[in-house]
Design a protein around this motif. Structure first.
Motif, mmCIF file in Angstrom:
data_model
loop_
_atom_site.group_PDB
_atom_site.id
_atom_site.type_symbol
_atom_site.label_atom_id
_atom_site.label_comp_id
_atom_site.label_asym_id
_atom_site.label_seq_id
_atom_site.Cartn_x
_atom_site.Cartn_y
_atom_site.Cartn_z
ATOM 1 N N ALA A 162 57.408 -27.146 -7.898
ATOM 2 C CA ALA A 162 58.605 -26.575 -8.527
ATOM 3 C C ALA A 162 58.300 -25.276 -9.279
ATOM 4 N N GLU A 163 57.033 -25.032 -9.578
ATOM 5 C CA GLU A 163 56.662 -23.823 -10.330
ATOM 6 C C GLU A 163 56.614 -22.616 -9.399
ATOM 7 N N PRO A 164 57.094 -21.443 -9.862
ATOM 8 C CA PRO A 164 56.979 -20.240 -9.027
ATOM 9 C C PRO A 164 55.609 -19.568 -9.180
ATOM 10 N N ILE A 165 55.242 -18.775 -8.173
ATOM 11 C CA ILE A 165 54.007 -17.980 -8.229
ATOM 12 C C ILE A 165 54.368 -16.623 -8.823
ATOM 13 N N ALA A 166 53.604 -16.173 -9.797
ATOM 14 C CA ALA A 166 53.896 -14.895 -10.458
ATOM 15 C C ALA A 166 53.313 -13.732 -9.664
ATOM 16 N N VAL A 167 54.133 -12.704 -9.376
ATOM 17 C CA VAL A 167 53.708 -11.499 -8.644
ATOM 18 C C VAL A 167 54.335 -10.286 -9.321
#
Length: 955
Positions: A809-814
């Motif tokens: 459920a966590e997004p990947i930071a970019v």
């Protein structure tokens, strides 16, 4: 570990999988570091299961490095265990990332003083040849060990040399084949290595010359056999030398007096006939015929006939019988093969007779020349005599011959339908006196013939029913299988509904003599053949005999589907109101059935095809019902008196038909949507057999037919084109269901075309034609094909994405000024019969991103930078594939990335098999842009637009 496996199967989140894989690896590592030899060995032999469960490089690399450590420091028994694991996991070797480190740890043992340790190391190196084909130190060690005085080490060196030569272009000087110092027995073991020397033309040519020199220099039987066989395998791989090799083998077959050499020549000729039959010339086949005619030995004649029967089923037989203008020798040559086959048809050796009959059958099926037509009767007589001979004998040899005979019967009837009656009569006559094992095979043959041609008349049912009663009273172990086979023949032969007498006989025998599984198989065949009343009764009787509620719901759903289809058998041609009530009754049962079917599904067996097929059938019946109601509305709500005026005013000629025109347009769209959905179901059924796919295709065609009929009769009669919908009469029909559906299609098209030419829309004739088409389609009993009940081929793809968060459920930071490199790895997983119906040629990966929530200001950004839509095709190697995508996320906010896979088979057809995997990415503002924006907010408005342009000019 079980929980880990479950979460991995349920969810393709890479973080979850990595954690579970690590815990599993740590468990095995604990065993490897144990002080007890037994625990160490147990840990080693459990590695293949780990590789099967987590087949991705990150784990496999770590695991193999640990195994290499065990190999380096362990004793010979542990090394042997590691060797076995490596050989079992050969397809995973290419996923090792640190190849140099792995090889260094293994190779250190080659310097041991223990010849057994060196031998195991050589076998280990040979097993790893696919990843280290050009390692010179490995080649040098092999050459050194070939001179060893220890037999175990020499055997290991030969094994390693064979594996390396299959992978790399090894110099021939590595193998001491020509020198007198090499013992003959070592040469015998080294010669087979030359079969791999085909990596380029010059190497293949020099290998062939060396083999020619060896076969001349050493004429002993063993040497000739080994050299000739290596010759053949080399030619089969290099392809260009096959005609020369065929001539060489025929020469040995004719001139060499040793039976062992002749047998080897025949065996190799069979191999070449299977691999490249089109390279056989007429002279080659003629030479083989002459040898077969003149040999006094039955065993050799059997082998030669086996080669000829293989060739007779290929293009080679047409080349053999094709006459060259101006030559008179063709007839003599053709006479030799025919004479040989006729001579052998009634031979006292069953195998020779079977091959003789097979040759005659293949000639009759392939060659249409008039002078060969009398061979049909010869083939039929030969088949009948073999049938009588083999059906009385239940030995394995007789059963194998009977299978060949029955296969030839099916092929002959398929190509020569006029022979079907005599073939079927001889089968039915022989059924009564045959052994039970033979009866089963004969029933399969009868069913296969009757599926292609309606040759089993109702008059023959009496004989079959009598036999059914006899079988029910017998006590042999083949009885259950025979009850199923004979019931299938009865279902195929009774093209309409079964009579009450037949149903009573079948049910009585099942009650007296069968178990539940036999009854289920017979019910399944009844559903497949469209005898739904019989199937419903059998499913009903089985409901209380199952131990699991999933099985209960499955049988209950089948009972409801059979009842629904049985309701449709009561349809009458011109009674449309009763048709509506029949369809309503069928829908009621279908809705009950789909509820049971949903309850029968489990996470491991979701029954997705079955649910999809039934839901489409429900929607199709509802669409048919709606169409009949729409047609009736012409009577209940005819066009108003001013309809013509409205049509002239609006310029739409259809308005003069009243409200029925709009309803028909909606109905046509509904049928087109159904056709698209049937197409999607077809595309998602990669593992289905061809009969099931053809069934889905027929349902799709029936939807397209009705939509075309609506358009041609009512909506757009002037531009209707009937050419593209005309049926191809030459297409081969595989089943009675398909035959009846094609007949209905053709009849409906003819009716629609004749009405289209005679009358303007819309009249009662047009609506009656549409209703009749619907009823005609529904009167053909639906066939539930094999894939609905049984999955013979199983193929699935497992995807892993990186980077991927620990929590899905966590997004990947970019950062928004950088690109994300998304790596997609995948593994193709197969069931017990991989590639039974179709094989995966390549995998198509489609990556798309959608902006879910936006944060920050709205800047004017080029539309190209707002979405990511990419597609790549990758070919799996050893069932593994890997590729990368570069994705832009210029807009700040949360993006949803979807990776969907589909497969492309060897014919280039795309199948939407899935799976679909999703991850979230959060696009963050880069620090420089953030600093500029903060400065702007603190009181520098004049330069705001310029700073904004600078920050985003890169994009």
């Amino acid at each position: 570990m079980a929980a880990g496996g479950k979460s991995f199967l349920a969810d393709a989140g890479y973080g979850e999988q990595e954690l579970d894989a690590n815990s599993a690896l740590m468990e095995l590592d604990k065993g490897l570091r144990s002080g007890k030899l037994g625990e160490q060995c147990e840990a080693v032999v459990r590695f293949p299961r780990l590789f099967q469960k987590y087949p991705f490089p990150i784990l496999i690399n770590s695991a193999f490095l640990k195994l290499a450590d065990v190999f380096r420091v362990g004793n010979n028994f542990l090394r042997l265990c590691v060797l076995k694991v490596t050989q079992q996991s050969e397809k995973h070797l290419e996923k090792i990332l640190n190849v140099d480190e792995f090889v260094k740890r293994v190779f250190s043992v080659i310097h041991s003083n223990d010849p057994v340790a060196r031998a195991i190391t050589l076998r280990m190196l040979g097993s790893m040849a696919s990843i280290i084909p050009e390692r010179k130190n490995a080649h040098h060690s092999i050459r050194q060990s070939l001179d060893s005085h220890d037999n175990v080490e020499v055997e290991a060196a030969i094994f390693a040399a064979a594996n390396f030569s299959a992978q790399s272009n090894l110099p021939m000087s590595l193998f001491p084949l020509t020198g007198l110092a090499t013992p003959v027995d070592l040469k015998l073991k080294l010669i087979p290595i030359l079969q791999h020397m085909h990596h380029d033309a010059s190497l293949a040519s020099s290998s062939r010359q060396l083999l020619q020199q060896l076969v001349t220099s050493y004429p002993s039987t063993k040497m000739v056999i080994v050299t000739l066989h290596t010759f053949t395998l080399l030619a089969a791989s290099s392809l260009v030398d096959i005609p020369k090799q065929v001539q060489l083998l025929l020469q040995y077959l004719k001139n060499d007096p040793r039976k062992a050499v002749k047998r080897l020549a025949i065996q190799d000729l069979k191999l070449l006939a299977n691999k490249m039959p089109h390279t056989w010339s007429r002279e080659n086949i003629q030479a083989l015929c002459e040898s077969a005619l003149h040999t006094p030995y039955d065993s050799l004649k059997l082998g030669m006939l086996s080669v000829l029967s293989t060739l007779s089923g290929t293009i080679a037989i047409k080349q053999y019988f094709s006459s060259t203008p101006g030559t008179a020798a063709t007839t003599a040559r053709s006479f030799d093969l025919v004479k040989l086959a006729q001579e052998c048809c009634y031979h006292n050796n069953r195998g020779i007779a079977a091959h003789g009959v097979r040759i005659l059958t293949n000639i009759s099926a392939s060659c249409q020349e008039k002078d060969l037509l009398p061979l049909e009767q010869d083939a039929v007589f030969g088949l009948e005599s073999l049938l009588v001979l083999c059906s009385q004998d239940d030995s394995p040899g007789a059963q194998a011959t009977l299978k060949i005979t029955l296969t030839c019967m099916v092929k002959l009837v398929k190509c020569r339908p006029h022979l079907s009656q005599s073939v079927v009569e001889s089968l039915l006559t022989q059924l009564h006196s045959a052994q039970d094992a033979a009866r089963i095979l004969m029933c399969h043959c009868l069913a296969a013939i009757a599926m292609q041609l309606p040759v089993l008349a109702d008059g023959m049912l009496g004989d079959l029913m009598e036999l059914y009663k006899v079988i029910g009273q017998s006590t042999t172990d083949k009885k259950q299988e025979l009850l199923v086979s004979l019931a299938t023949v009865i279902f195929v032969s009774s093209q309409k509904a079964l009579s009450p007498e037949i149903k009573t006989v079948i049910k009585q025998q099942l009650e007296n003599a069968s178990n539940g599984w036999t009854a289920y198989r017979i019910a399944r065949q009844a559903s497949r053949m469209g005898n739904h009343d019989m199937a419903r009764e059998l499913y009903q009787s089985l409901l209380t005999q199952v131990a699991s509620e999933h099985f209960y719901f499955w049988l209950n759903s089948l009972k409801e589907f059979s009842h629904a289809e049985q309701c449709l058998t009561g349809l009458q041609e011109d009674n449309y109101s009763s048709a509506l009530s029949c369809i309503a009754e069928a829908l009621k049962s279908y809705h009950k059935g789909i509820a049971s079917l949903t309850a029968a599904s489990t996470p491991l067996n979701p029954l997705s095809f079955q649910c999809g097929f039934v839901k489409l059938r429900i929607d199709l019946l509802q669409a048919f019902s709606q169409l009949i109601c729409t047609c009736n509305s012409l009577k209940t709500s005819p066009p108003p008196a001013i309809a013509t005026t409205i049509a002239m005013t609006s310029g739409n000629d259809l308005q003069r038909c009243g409200r029925i025109s709009n309803q028909m347009k909606l109905s046509m769209e509904e049928f087109r949507n159904l056709a698209v959905r049937y197409g999607d179901l077809y595309q998602s059924s990669f593992d289905a057999d061809s009969a099931t796919l053809r069934n889905v295709e027929l349902q799709q065609q029936s939807c397209l037919l009705i939509s075309h009929a609506i358009e041609a009769l009512i909506l757009d009669p002037e531009s209707a084109n009937f050419q593209e919908y005309s049926s191809n009469g030459a297409a081969h029909v595989e089943s009675e269901y398909e035959r009846r559906m094609m007949s209905v299609f053709n009849h409906v098209l003819e009716e629609v075309e004749s009405l289209n030419r005679k009358y303007a829309p819309v009249s009662y004739l047009h609506t009656a034609c549409l209703c009749s088409a619907v009823i005609a389609l529904l009167k053909v009993p639906l066939s539930f094909q094999r894939y609905f009940f049984q999955k013979l081929q199983s193929t699935s793809i497992k995807l892993a994405l990186s980077p991927s968060p620990r929590n899905p459920a966590e997004p990947i930071a970019v950062q928004n000024n950088q690109q994300l490199a998304l790596k997609v790895e995948g593994v193709v997983q197969h069931g017990s019969k991989p590639g039974l119906f179709r094989k995966i040629q390549s995998v198509c990966l489609n990556v798309s991103s959608v902006l879910q929530s936006k944060s920050g200001q709205d800047y004017k950004i080029p539309i190209d930078n707002m979405t990511n839509e990419m597609e790549q095709r990758v070919e799996p190697h050893n069932d593994y594939f890997s590729t990368q995508f570069l994705l832009n996320f210029v807009i700040l906010g949360t993006h949803n990335i979807t990776v969907e896979s589909s497969v492309i088979d060897s014919n280039g057809i795309v199948w939407k098999t899935g799976p679909k995997t999703t991850i979230f990415v959060k696009s963050l503002e880069d620090p420089y842009s953030q600093q500029v924006r903060l400065q702007q907010q603190q009181g520098q408005p004049p330069s705001q637009q310029q700073q904004q342009r600078t920050a985003y000019s890169r994009f």
